[in-house]
Design a protein around this motif. Structure first.
Motif, PDB file in Angstrom:
ATOM      1  N   TRP A  13       0.863  -1.178   0.000  1.00 23.48           N
ATOM      2  CA  TRP A  13       0.000   0.000   0.000  1.00 23.48           C
ATOM      3  C   TRP A  13       0.900   1.230   0.000  1.00 23.48           C
ATOM      4  O   TRP A  13       1.962   1.238   0.649  1.00 23.48           O
ATOM      5  CB  TRP A  13      -0.889   0.053   1.233  1.00 23.48           C
ATOM      6  CG  TRP A  13      -1.859  -1.067   1.378  1.00 23.48           C
ATOM      7  CD1 TRP A  13      -3.188  -1.084   1.059  1.00 23.48           C
ATOM      8  CD2 TRP A  13      -1.595  -2.369   1.930  1.00 23.48           C
ATOM      9  NE1 TRP A  13      -3.750  -2.296   1.353  1.00 23.48           N
ATOM     10  CE2 TRP A  13      -2.807  -3.101   1.889  1.00 23.48           C
ATOM     11  CE3 TRP A  13      -0.457  -2.987   2.440  1.00 23.48           C
ATOM     12  CZ2 TRP A  13      -2.900  -4.413   2.350  1.00 23.48           C
ATOM     13  CZ3 TRP A  13      -0.550  -4.284   2.889  1.00 23.48           C
ATOM     14  CH2 TRP A  13      -1.760  -4.993   2.845  1.00 23.48           C
ATOM     15  N   ALA A  14       0.489   2.278  -0.698  1.00 29.89           N
ATOM     16  CA  ALA A  14       1.317   3.483  -0.745  1.00 29.89           C
ATOM     17  C   ALA A  14       0.444   4.716  -0.925  1.00 29.89           C
ATOM     18  O   ALA A  14      -0.619   4.670  -1.556  1.00 29.89           O
ATOM     19  CB  ALA A  14       2.332   3.394  -1.878  1.00 29.89           C
ATOM     20  N   ASP A  28       3.980   0.715   2.548  1.00 28.86           N
ATOM     21  CA  ASP A  28       3.912  -0.371   3.520  1.00 28.86           C
ATOM     22  C   ASP A  28       3.809  -1.684   2.747  1.00 28.86           C
ATOM     23  O   ASP A  28       2.915  -1.856   1.919  1.00 28.86           O
ATOM     24  CB  ASP A  28       2.697  -0.195   4.431  1.00 28.86           C
ATOM     25  CG  ASP A  28       2.619  -1.271   5.503  1.00 28.86           C
ATOM     26  OD1 ASP A  28       2.200  -2.403   5.180  1.00 28.86           O
ATOM     27  OD2 ASP A  28       2.960  -0.994   6.661  1.00 28.86           O
ATOM     28  N   THR A  29       4.744  -2.601   2.996  1.00 29.09           N
ATOM     29  CA  THR A  29       4.819  -3.846   2.233  1.00 29.09           C
ATOM     30  C   THR A  29       4.817  -5.039   3.170  1.00 29.09           C
ATOM     31  O   THR A  29       5.523  -5.049   4.186  1.00 29.09           O
ATOM     32  CB  THR A  29       6.103  -3.894   1.379  1.00 29.09           C
ATOM     33  OG1 THR A  29       6.137  -2.753   0.531  1.00 29.09           O
ATOM     34  CG2 THR A  29       6.139  -5.150   0.522  1.00 29.09           C
ATOM     35  N   ARG A  30       4.037  -6.059   2.817  1.00 25.25           N
ATOM     36  CA  ARG A  30       4.020  -7.312   3.554  1.00 25.25           C
ATOM     37  C   ARG A  30       4.265  -8.444   2.566  1.00 25.25           C
ATOM     38  O   ARG A  30       3.548  -8.603   1.572  1.00 25.25           O
ATOM     39  CB  ARG A  30       2.661  -7.517   4.240  1.00 25.25           C
ATOM     40  CG  ARG A  30       2.476  -8.909   4.831  1.00 25.25           C
ATOM     41  CD  ARG A  30       3.238  -9.094   6.119  1.00 25.25           C
ATOM     42  NE  ARG A  30       3.323 -10.486   6.520  1.00 25.25           N
ATOM     43  CZ  ARG A  30       3.557 -10.905   7.764  1.00 25.25           C
ATOM     44  NH1 ARG A  30       3.709 -10.016   8.713  1.00 25.25           N
ATOM     45  NH2 ARG A  30       3.644 -12.171   8.039  1.00 25.25           N
ATOM     46  N   THR A  31       5.302  -9.249   2.838  1.00 30.38           N
ATOM     47  CA  THR A  31       5.637 -10.379   1.986  1.00 30.38           C
ATOM     48  C   THR A  31       5.564 -11.667   2.789  1.00 30.38           C
ATOM     49  O   THR A  31       6.165 -11.763   3.867  1.00 30.38           O
ATOM     50  CB  THR A  31       7.045 -10.226   1.392  1.00 30.38           C
ATOM     51  OG1 THR A  31       7.110  -9.023   0.636  1.00 30.38           O
ATOM     52  CG2 THR A  31       7.382 -11.400   0.484  1.00 30.38           C
ATOM     53  N   GLU A  65       7.661  -4.489   6.108  1.00 30.27           N
ATOM     54  CA  GLU A  65       8.521  -3.302   6.076  1.00 30.27           C
ATOM     55  C   GLU A  65       7.702  -2.090   5.650  1.00 30.27           C
ATOM     56  O   GLU A  65       6.690  -2.209   4.959  1.00 30.27           O
ATOM     57  CB  GLU A  65       9.669  -3.497   5.078  1.00 30.27           C
ATOM     58  CG  GLU A  65      10.619  -4.633   5.410  1.00 30.27           C
ATOM     59  CD  GLU A  65      11.644  -4.861   4.318  1.00 30.27           C
ATOM     60  OE1 GLU A  65      12.804  -5.111   4.654  1.00 30.27           O
ATOM     61  OE2 GLU A  65      11.270  -4.792   3.123  1.00 30.27           O
ATOM     62  N   ASP A  66       8.163  -0.916   6.056  1.00 31.72           N
ATOM     63  CA  ASP A  66       7.607   0.324   5.528  1.00 31.72           C
ATOM     64  C   ASP A  66       8.744   1.315   5.341  1.00 31.72           C
ATOM     65  O   ASP A  66       9.853   1.133   5.859  1.00 31.72           O
ATOM     66  CB  ASP A  66       6.503   0.890   6.416  1.00 31.72           C
ATOM     67  CG  ASP A  66       6.995   1.273   7.805  1.00 31.72           C
ATOM     68  OD1 ASP A  66       8.172   1.002   8.122  1.00 31.72           O
ATOM     69  OD2 ASP A  66       6.207   1.828   8.574  1.00 31.72           O
ATOM     70  N   ASN A  67       8.496   2.332   4.562  1.00 30.35           N
ATOM     71  CA  ASN A  67       9.532   3.333   4.319  1.00 30.35           C
ATOM     72  C   ASN A  67       8.896   4.610   3.807  1.00 30.35           C
ATOM     73  O   ASN A  67       7.729   4.627   3.380  1.00 30.35           O
ATOM     74  CB  ASN A  67      10.581   2.816   3.324  1.00 30.35           C
ATOM     75  CG  ASN A  67       9.986   2.431   1.989  1.00 30.35           C
ATOM     76  OD1 ASN A  67       9.542   3.292   1.225  1.00 30.35           O
ATOM     77  ND2 ASN A  67       9.969   1.125   1.690  1.00 30.35           N
ATOM     78  N   LYS A  90      14.503  -0.250  -2.004  1.00 30.39           N
ATOM     79  CA  LYS A  90      14.234  -1.488  -2.724  1.00 30.39           C
ATOM     80  C   LYS A  90      13.779  -2.512  -1.701  1.00 30.39           C
ATOM     81  O   LYS A  90      14.431  -2.721  -0.674  1.00 30.39           O
ATOM     82  CB  LYS A  90      15.488  -1.982  -3.443  1.00 30.39           C
ATOM     83  CG  LYS A  90      15.278  -3.223  -4.294  1.00 30.39           C
ATOM     84  CD  LYS A  90      16.573  -3.584  -5.016  1.00 30.39           C
ATOM     85  CE  LYS A  90      16.377  -4.807  -5.899  1.00 30.39           C
ATOM     86  NZ  LYS A  90      17.644  -5.178  -6.584  1.00 30.39           N
ATOM     87  N   ALA A  91      12.654  -3.155  -1.957  1.00 32.00           N
ATOM     88  CA  ALA A  91      12.029  -4.026  -0.962  1.00 32.00           C
ATOM     89  C   ALA A  91      12.933  -5.202  -0.605  1.00 32.00           C
ATOM     90  O   ALA A  91      13.706  -5.695  -1.427  1.00 32.00           O
ATOM     91  CB  ALA A  91      10.692  -4.540  -1.483  1.00 32.00           C
ATOM     92  N   GLY A  92      12.831  -5.657   0.638  1.00 33.84           N
ATOM     93  CA  GLY A  92      13.513  -6.869   1.057  1.00 33.84           C
ATOM     94  C   GLY A  92      13.006  -8.063   0.270  1.00 33.84           C
ATOM     95  O   GLY A  92      11.912  -8.032  -0.311  1.00 33.84           O
ATOM     96  N   ALA A  93      13.796  -9.134   0.231  1.00 32.40           N
ATOM     97  CA  ALA A  93      13.444 -10.243  -0.651  1.00 32.40           C
ATOM     98  C   ALA A  93      13.898 -11.573  -0.074  1.00 32.40           C
ATOM     99  O   ALA A  93      14.880 -11.663   0.663  1.00 32.40           O
ATOM    100  CB  ALA A  93      14.073 -10.038  -2.025  1.00 32.40           C
TER     101      ALA A  93
END
Length: 642
Positions: free
Chosen positions: A296-297, A320-323, A377-379, A405-408
Motif C-alpha cells: 500500500w502506498a 507499507d509492504t508485507r511479503t 517493512e515500511d519506508n 528497494k524491498a527486502g526479498a
C-alpha cells in the motif's frame, strides 16, 4: 512485447520512489505505448537478416465513431539457431516471439475518458546456452567425464555445448506467455484538476529448460516452471493552480508468484556428494517457492515556480509492504538428497516428494520440513529538486532523494530452512547536480551530471556457504556502500543533415563497511573496500548519422554507432578466472527514405566486427561459464506509414 508500437521511451535516472514506488532505486525506464488516433493511420515494417531472422510488425489506428477510437498492433519474430555444439551436430538459439496489443479509447463525456488495453506475448524461443570456459577441480568427487570434457574453442562466439536431458521432458525451448488487461479513466473535475484511476491485471508463466554447465553431461541441468499474478490499482489527482502543479494519490498492489525449479545432477559434483556414504548419485533436486506480496502506498508531488527561472520540486511517498514466503528443497527423484543429509545429521528422511530442508529444533535435533516466513517493512521515499533556467538555452539543477528497494527472499538450495531468511530492504540516499545546455543553439548541445549514491543494505548477487554443497549463488546484503561518478552526452550538428553524438558514464563503486562473506570459490573474505561485481568503471556510446537529399521527394542516409563496455570482475575479490574484459561493438546502416518520412528502406549490420561480448563469468560448482552475445548480423528492412 514491451517495445511493440511505442510512442516514446522515458529513461529516468536515480531514485524514482516518489512516483514509481519501491524498487525504483536505480531509476525507471517507461515504455509508453502509442495511443489510438482521432484520424486513420497505419504502418508496417519488415526486416530480414542473418540466421533467417524475420521480423514483421504493424499497426492500424483510427476512429470507430465520433467518440470512440481504437488501435491494434502486432509483431512476430522468428529466427534459426545461431549456436553450434562443438562436440555434436546439435544447434540452439532459435527465436520465436509473437506479441499483440489492442486499445480502445472512449470519450464518455467532454470531461470523462476511458481507455482499455489488452496485450500479450507468447515466447517459444530457445534459452541461450553458456560457454564452458574453465573448470574448478578443487572440489572433491568430480565426475571423470567432466574432468576430460573440452573447453569451448578460444575466441569462438557461436560454439556452445548443451544437453538434451532435462527434468519433466523439458528442452531449451521456452513455452512462456504473458498477458495484461489495463483500464485507465480520466475525469476532469474542473479546468484545474483531473482525477485518474489506473487498474491492471497481469499474468505470466514460464516453462523451459536451462543449460547450467555448458556440456552435454547432466552436471547441472535446470528446469523452470513459474507463474506470476499481479493486481494493481491507483487513484490520483493532478492539476495546476497558478505557479503550483501537483500530483497526489495512492495505490495498492498484490503479487502472487510460484516457482518450481528442478536440478538434474547425477554427473555433477553436487550430485555425487554422498558417494562416501555408500549412496548412489543424487539424480533430481527440485525446489519450490511461493511468494505473496501486498503493498500500500500514498504519495504527493509538487512543482512550484518560485520565479520565472527558478523551480522547486518536491515529492514524498509512504509505502507499507508485507511479503509472505514459503519454500523448501523437495526430496525428489531417487530420494538420495534427503537420505544423505539425514545420515549426516541423524535426522529423519523426508518422504519422496516431501520438503527436505532441515529445521533446527529447540533441542538441537533436525526435522525435514518447509520454511514459512514473512517480512513486513515500511519506508518513506522523498525527493527535492531545484531547477534554474539560466536562459532559454541552458538549465542547471541539483537534487537529493531517498529511495528503497524491498527486502526479498531467495529460492535457493537450502539444506537448512534458516538459509531462506530474507535480506532487508535496501536504502539509497542520492545526490546529483547537472546541466542541460544548447551551448551553441542548433549546433552544440550538452547534458552532463555528477552523482553520489550512498547505500545502506544494498542487495547484490553474491555467494553464501551452503553445508555440504559449498559456495552457492544467493542474494546478499551489503551494510554500507557507495557509487560515485558522472555522465555526459554531447550532440554536434556542424552542417545540415549531419549529427555527431557521444555519451559516456564513469562510476566508482566501493563497499564501505566490513562485510564477511565468501568468494565465488568458497574462500572466506572481508569485502571492505571492494568494488561491486559486474560494474565496469567506464561505458561509452558514440554515434554519427548523415542525411542528404537525393531529389525533392527522396533522402539518403548513412549512420553508425558503437558501444564500449569497460572491463570488470564477476566477484567482489578480483580473480583472473572471473575477469570480464572490455569490448566494443559497432552497428551501421545505410538507406533511403521519402522526404515526408512515410517510408524507408535500409541495409543494416549489428556487431559488424564480430566482437566477442559477455558481461559476466560465473562459477557454478565445478564449471566456469559465460553467456555471450550474438555474432555479426546483417540484413535489410523496410517500413511505411500512412
Amino acid at each position: 512485447g514491451t517495445n511493440l508500437d511505442l510512442e516514446r521511451v522515458e529513461v529516468l535516472k536515480g531514485p524514482q520512489g516518489t512516483l514509481f514506488g519501491t524498487n525504483a532505486t536505480g531509476g525507471a525506464i517507461n515504455f509508453i505505448a502509442a495511443k489510438p488516433t482521432r484520424e486513420f493511420s497505419a504502418g508496417a515494417s519488415l526486416s530480414y537478416g542473418r540466421f533467417n531472422d524475420l521480423l514483421v510488425d504493424g499497426f492500424v489506428s483510427g476512429p470507430l465513431s465520433d467518440s470512440i477510437r481504437a488501435r491494434l498492433a502486432v509483431s512476430h519474430e522468428s529466427a534459426d539457431e545461431w549456436q553450434r555444439s562443438y562436440t555434436t551436430d546439435a544447434t540452439n538459439g532459435a527465436t520465436n516471439i509473437t506479441s499483440g496489443r489492442a486499445t480502445i479509447e472512449a470519450d464518455a463525456s467532454d470531461a470523462f475518458t476511458i481507455r482499455i488495453t489488452a496485450s500479450g506475448t507468447k515466447d517459444r524461443s530457445d534459452s541461450v546456452a553458456p560457454q564452458l570456459v574453465g573448470k574448478d577441480l578443487t572440489p572433491t568427487r568430480i565426475d571423470p567425464n567432466f574432468i576430460a570434457y573440452p573447453l569451448v574453442p578460444a575466441g569462438s562466439i557461436r560454439s556452445a555445448d548443451f544437453s538434451s536431458n532435462y527434468v519433466d521432458g523439458k528442452t531449451l525451448k521456452h513455452d512462456d506467455w504473458t498477458w495484461q488487461l489495463a483500464l485507465r479513466a480520466d475525469y476532469e473535475i474542473n479546468s484545474n484538476v483531473t482525477l485518474t484511476s489506473l487498474t491492471s491485471l497481469s499474468r505470466a508463466s514460464q516453462d523451459y529448460g536451462y543449460e547450467g554447465d555448458g556440456t552435454t553431461l547432466a552436471v547441472t541441468n535446470l528446469s523452470f516452471d513459474g507463474t506470476v499474478k499481479t493486481f494493481f490499482q491507483e487513484l490520483r489527482a493532478s492539476g495546476e493552480f497558478g505557479p503550483l502543479s501537483f500530483i497526489v494519490g495512492g495505490n495498492y498492489q498484490k503479487d502472487t508468484s510460484h516457482e518450481f525449479v528442478s536440478f538434474l545432477l547425477p554427473e555433477g559434483r553436487n550430485g555425487r556428494i554422498f558417494l562416501g556414504l555408500g549412496l548412489p548419485p543424487i539424480d533430481i533436486v527440485p525446489e519450490v517457492a511461493d511468494t505473496r506480496t501486498k503493498a500500500w502506498a500514498g504519495y504527493a508531488n509538487v512543482d512550484y515556480h518560485i520565479t520565472s527561472s527558478l523551480t522547486a520540486r518536491a515529492g514524498i511517498r509512504y509505502t507499507d509492504t508485507r511479503t509472505d514466503f514459503s519454500g523448501c528443497v523437495i526430496n525428489g527423484g531417487n530420494g538420495v538428497y534427503s537420505a544423505g543429509f539425514a545420515r549426516l545429521l541423524g535426522a529423519p528422511v523426508a518422504p519422496v516428494g516431501g520438503c527436505a530442508s532441515f529445521i533446527i529444533n529447540p533441542n538441537g535435533t533436525y526435522t525435514p520440513g518447509q520454511y514459512v516466513g514473512g517480512l513486513k517493512e515500511d519506508n518513506i521515499s522523498w525527493r527535492g529538486v531545484l531547477d534554474w533556467q539560466i536562459n532559454r538555452d541552458a538549465m542547471v539543477y541539483a537534487s537529493v532523494s531517498r529511495g528503497y528497494k524491498a527486502g526479498a527472499f531467495s529460492n535457493i538450495s537450502a539444506a537448512f530452512a534458516k538459509q531462506y531468511d530474507p535480506v532487508p530492504q535496501e536504502s539509497l540516499l542520492a545526490y546529483e547536480i547537472g546541466v542541460k545546455a544548447d551551448v551553441v543553439p542548433g549546433l552544440l548541445h550538452v547534458n552532463a551530471a555528477l552523482f553520489y549514491y550512498d547505500y545502506s543494505n544494498k542487495q547484490l548477487l553474491g555467494t553464501i556457504p551452503v553445508p555440504v554443497f559449498g559456495s552457492l549463488t544467493a542474494l546478499v546484503s551489503i551494510p554500507k556502500s557507495n557509487v560515485k561518478g558522472g555522465e555526459f552526452d554531447v550532440t554536434l550538428r556542424p552542417t545540415d543533415g549531419l549529427a555527431l553524438t557521444a555519451a559516456g558514464t564513469y562510476v566508482k563503486t566501493r563497499v564501505d563497511s566490513h562485510f564477511a562473506g565468501t568468494t565465488s570459490f568458497g574462500a572466506a573474505a572481508d569485502f571492505h573496500g571492494a568494488e561491486f561485481p559486474n560494474t565496469p568503471k567506464f561505458q561509452a556510446n558514440p554515434s554519427a548519422s548523415y542525411t542528404w537529399p537525393v531529389s525533392n521527394s527522396l533522402n539518403a542516409f548513412v549512420g553508425g554507432s558503437a558501444v564500449y563496455r569497460g572491463s570488470s570482475q564477476s566477484d567482489f575479490i578480483p580473480d583472473a578466472r572471473l575477469a570480464e574484459p572490455s569490448y566494443t561493438t559497432v552497428d551501421a546502416q545505410i538507406g533511403v527514405e521519402s522526404a515526408d518520412k512515410k517510408w524507408r528502406v535500409q541495409l543494416w549490420g549489428r556487431n559488424i566486427t564480430n566482437e566477442l561480448t559477455y558481461s559476466t563469468v560465473v562459477r557454478r560448482v565445478e564449471a566456469l561459464l559465460r553467456t555471450v552475445g550474438k555474432p555479426a548480423t546483417y540484413g535489410v528492412s523496410a517500413s511505411f506509414r500512412y
